[in-house]
Design a protein around this motif. Structure first.
Motif, PDB file in Angstrom:
ATOM      1  N   ARG A   1       9.115  24.750  -6.524  1.00 48.44           N
ATOM      2  CA  ARG A   1       7.765  25.160  -6.967  1.00 48.44           C
ATOM      3  C   ARG A   1       7.370  26.577  -6.556  1.00 48.44           C
ATOM      4  N   ARG A   2       8.295  27.353  -6.094  1.00 47.28           N
ATOM      5  CA  ARG A   2       7.905  28.710  -5.693  1.00 47.28           C
ATOM      6  C   ARG A   2       7.464  29.518  -6.914  1.00 47.28           C
ATOM      7  N   CYS A   3       8.137  29.332  -8.048  1.00 50.08           N
ATOM      8  CA  CYS A   3       7.777  30.075  -9.264  1.00 50.08           C
ATOM      9  C   CYS A   3       6.326  29.816  -9.636  1.00 50.08           C
ATOM     10  N   THR A   4       5.890  28.563  -9.466  1.00 47.87           N
ATOM     11  CA  THR A   4       4.516  28.205  -9.826  1.00 47.87           C
ATOM     12  C   THR A   4       3.505  28.957  -8.968  1.00 47.87           C
ATOM     13  N   GLN A   5       3.905  29.228  -7.715  1.00 51.84           N
ATOM     14  CA  GLN A   5       2.983  29.927  -6.829  1.00 51.84           C
ATOM     15  C   GLN A   5       2.768  31.381  -7.261  1.00 51.84           C
ATOM     16  N   PHE A   6       3.631  31.887  -8.107  1.00 51.82           N
ATOM     17  CA  PHE A   6       3.483  33.272  -8.578  1.00 51.82           C
ATOM     18  C   PHE A   6       3.105  33.353 -10.054  1.00 51.82           C
ATOM     19  N   CYS A   7       3.098  32.235 -10.745  1.00 51.13           N
ATOM     20  CA  CYS A   7       2.781  32.255 -12.182  1.00 51.13           C
ATOM     21  C   CYS A   7       1.287  32.479 -12.358  1.00 51.13           C
ATOM     22  N   PRO A   8       0.905  33.509 -13.128  1.00 53.73           N
ATOM     23  CA  PRO A   8      -0.522  33.765 -13.320  1.00 53.73           C
ATOM     24  C   PRO A   8      -1.265  32.556 -13.917  1.00 53.73           C
ATOM     25  N   PHE A   9      -0.568  31.726 -14.681  1.00 52.34           N
ATOM     26  CA  PHE A   9      -1.210  30.543 -15.268  1.00 52.34           C
ATOM     27  C   PHE A   9      -0.998  29.298 -14.409  1.00 52.34           C
TER      28      PHE A   9
ATOM     29  N   ALA B   1      10.726  35.291 -12.396  1.00 50.25           N
ATOM     30  CA  ALA B   1      12.167  35.543 -12.233  1.00 50.25           C
ATOM     31  C   ALA B   1      12.570  35.746 -10.780  1.00 50.25           C
ATOM     32  N   ASP B   2      12.037  36.781 -10.142  1.00 50.50           N
ATOM     33  CA  ASP B   2      12.513  37.100  -8.796  1.00 50.50           C
ATOM     34  C   ASP B   2      11.880  36.244  -7.697  1.00 50.50           C
ATOM     35  N   THR B   3      11.155  35.188  -8.090  1.00 45.38           N
ATOM     36  CA  THR B   3      10.684  34.236  -7.080  1.00 45.38           C
ATOM     37  C   THR B   3      11.696  33.111  -6.904  1.00 45.38           C
ATOM     38  N   CYS B   4      12.726  33.098  -7.784  1.00 44.24           N
ATOM     39  CA  CYS B   4      13.668  31.974  -7.802  1.00 44.24           C
ATOM     40  C   CYS B   4      14.936  32.323  -7.039  1.00 44.24           C
ATOM     41  N   HIS B   5      15.298  31.482  -6.056  1.00 43.88           N
ATOM     42  CA  HIS B   5      16.494  31.790  -5.269  1.00 43.88           C
ATOM     43  C   HIS B   5      17.774  31.618  -6.094  1.00 43.88           C
TER      44      HIS B   5
ATOM     45  N   LYS C   1      -9.195  33.393  -7.084  1.00 37.57           N
ATOM     46  CA  LYS C   1      -7.992  34.122  -6.716  1.00 37.57           C
ATOM     47  C   LYS C   1      -7.310  34.784  -7.909  1.00 37.57           C
ATOM     48  N   TRP C   2      -7.377  34.118  -9.064  1.00 32.36           N
ATOM     49  CA  TRP C   2      -6.561  34.566 -10.194  1.00 32.36           C
ATOM     50  C   TRP C   2      -7.335  35.262 -11.306  1.00 32.36           C
ATOM     51  N   LEU C   3      -8.675  35.063 -11.355  1.00 33.49           N
ATOM     52  CA  LEU C   3      -9.446  35.798 -12.365  1.00 33.49           C
ATOM     53  C   LEU C   3      -9.629  37.247 -11.938  1.00 33.49           C
ATOM     54  N   VAL C   4      -9.490  37.477 -10.636  1.00 33.85           N
ATOM     55  CA  VAL C   4      -9.530  38.850 -10.130  1.00 33.85           C
ATOM     56  C   VAL C   4      -8.205  39.100  -9.402  1.00 33.85           C
ATOM     57  N   PRO C   5      -7.846  40.355  -9.198  1.00 29.03           N
ATOM     58  CA  PRO C   5      -6.532  40.602  -8.566  1.00 29.03           C
ATOM     59  C   PRO C   5      -6.564  40.305  -7.062  1.00 29.03           C
ATOM     60  N   ALA C   6      -6.591  39.017  -6.714  1.00 28.62           N
ATOM     61  CA  ALA C   6      -6.622  38.650  -5.294  1.00 28.62           C
ATOM     62  C   ALA C   6      -5.584  37.578  -5.029  1.00 28.62           C
ATOM     63  N   ASN C   7      -4.392  37.750  -5.585  1.00 34.37           N
ATOM     64  CA  ASN C   7      -3.376  36.707  -5.458  1.00 34.37           C
ATOM     65  C   ASN C   7      -2.030  37.321  -5.087  1.00 34.37           C
ATOM     66  N   ARG C   8      -1.062  36.445  -4.827  1.00 34.93           N
ATOM     67  CA  ARG C   8       0.214  36.940  -4.296  1.00 34.93           C
ATOM     68  C   ARG C   8       1.066  37.659  -5.332  1.00 34.93           C
ATOM     69  N   THR C   9       0.818  37.412  -6.607  1.00 35.45           N
ATOM     70  CA  THR C   9       1.579  38.120  -7.633  1.00 35.45           C
ATOM     71  C   THR C   9       1.181  39.601  -7.667  1.00 35.45           C
TER      72      THR C   9
END
Lengths: 249, 221
Positions: A90-98, A36-40, B56-64
């Protein structure tokens, strides 16, 4: 269009394009809200939930779920969202855990709508121009060469010996522009010519299709036209034996 | 055959089978379909990007994690406890030991398994409150998002109640808590391959797909 005819056409378009990635993405999103908050668009709209990236793929998933049975109102809503509420950054993708690639799915939805004749008018006319003249502004080859000639002539009073070399075989750099420059901002071409001249660069500008480096067909997902445009530029560079293709700012 | 024997026997094997075969099938289907329709992914595939994204993502080492540390810490803890506690808790190991397979391995101390179970429950409650209280998440959520959270939490709730006999005896729930625990656990196993919980395996494929796409464009993966 008859709804049943349309649904058939929609599904035929989607079938080869909705692969394992898109299907998985639509299924596994856990709606965690991290995008959500990654989107301008979301931030600019005072955090309107409708603008959450994960919410914007609902049009694609709805179309698939309903097997293409969607009415004009739905198409219009989808159009408003995918053109006016997402620019596929694509900014949202950079923060999506999946790593769910939402922009890819928006691009697919744009391509789907384009296949059904729905796209912004300006882009439609640009694509028509690409097909007819190879550039988005519909500048003829004659006008293009004429523009280069008078640009050169006008600058000769400023810098002695300045040339805009056209189709010079063996030049190191082939320079391409946005066709808007030829139509509305020729001074930009002149500025670059001055820089090239002063820098002593070995450069040239192609006269045939390929001199416009814009690729607006990409924005509607018209990949066939997109490809042709890139191929044009590469074909000119190969013919001229250029080592590099420079594009305008 | 009484219900408990049914739940401990055939139903358990069926649910474990659906879980395992289901997830392997999901993985196989992804590979087969992507070979045909996602050629761009395979044309550019490089292990270095795939491994980098997993690291990066299996452990907490990412930008989220940097953006939302509280949520991420709890989400990682949730998944860690959710996977580790059921595999290494003593009652489950005893079950393997006494089964035909006669598998045996070292168990977690009971106290630790207890805390991990409580952690799963506490975080599940946090996730539910978060989903209910945020206008964003309420907008995004469908019924299945709530149902699946409950289905995920129930085996842990019933495990705790069963081990500690918290509801006492002499009442229907208290007397049958072990049975309820087994059934809810089986329910969770069975729904995993068919719902968003399939991210148990599809996580890896989704991350890999995006890592390849971003890697070749030199974006952050």
């Amino acid at each position: 269009m008859e709804p049943s005819t349309r649904s058939k056409a929609i599904m035929e378009f989607l079938k080869p394009r909705v692969g394992a990635r898109v299907k998985s993405w639509l299924e596994i999103c856990t709606k965690c809200g991290q995008c959500a908050d990654t989107c301008h668009f979301y931030l600019a709209a005072d955090r309107d939930p409708k603008m959450i990236p994960a919410a914007k793929v609902k049009y694609l998933s709805e179309i698939i779920r309903r097997k293409g049975e969607v009415d004009d109102e739905f198409i219009q809503k989808a159009y408003d969202c995918i053109y006016h509420e997402c620019n596929m950054c694509r900014r949202c993708t950079q923060f999506c855990p999946f790593g769910i690639n939402i922009a890819d799915m928006i691009a697919l939805t744009r391509a789907l709508l384009f296949s059904q004749g729905v796209c912004p008018e300006a882009l439609r006319s640009a694509i028509k121009n690409y097909h007819e003249t190879g550039n988005q502004m519909g500048v003829s080859e004659e006008d293009w060469l004429d523009t280069l000639t008078w640009c050169e002539e006008e600058m000769e009073s400023e810098i002695v010996g300045l040339k805009i070399p056209v189709d010079k075989v063996g030049a190191e750099i082939m320079y391409t522009i946005n066709a808007r420059e030829a139509k509305f901002y020729p001074q930009d071409i002149q500025e670059v010519a001055k820089i090239m001249h002063v820098a002593g660069a070995s450069w040239t500008v192609p006269s045939k299709r390929g001199w416009d480096d814009t690729n607006l067909s990409m924005f509607v997902g018209d990949l066939k036209t997109s490809r042709t445009l890139v191929e044009n530029t590469f074909a000119r560079a190969t013919e001229l034996g250029a080592k590099k293709v420079a594009i305008t700012e | 055959m009484d219900v408990l024997a049914l739940a401990e026997g055939p139903l358990l094997w069926i649910s474990l089978g659906v879980f395992a075969v289901g997830l392997v099938t999901r993985a196989a289907l992804f590979l087969v379909e992507s070979r045909e329709k996602d050629k761009i992914f395979w044309q550019h595939f490089k292990w270095k990007w795939v491994l980098a994204t997993m690291a990066k993502w299996l452990v907490p080492a990412n930008r989220t994690v940097a953006k939302d540390p509280v949520f991420c810490a709890l989400a990682y803890a949730f998944h860690f406890c959710l996977i580790v506690a059921p595999i290494w808790c003593l009652p489950h190991i005893i079950y393997w030991e006494t089964s035909r397979l006669a598998w045996s391995f070292t168990a977690l101390p009971d106290g630790l398994a207890d805390w991990m179970t409580l952690a799963v429950l506490a975080i599940a409650v946090y996730l539910l409150i978060r989903r209910l209280s945020s206008p964003d998440l309420r907008y995004l959520s469908t019924a299945s998002d709530y149902v699946l959270l409950v289905i995920t939490a129930l085996p842990f709730l019933t495990a705790y109640l069963s081990v500690h006999q918290s509801l006492g005896t002499g009442n229907l729930l208290g007397d049958n808590m072990q049975l309820i625990h087994i059934l809810t656990g089986e329910l969770m196993l069975v729904v995993v391959p068919f719902t968003k919980l399939s991210h148990a395996v599809l996580f890896f494929f989704s991350r890999a797909a995006t890592a390849v796409e971003f890697g070749r464009r030199e974006y952050s993966i």
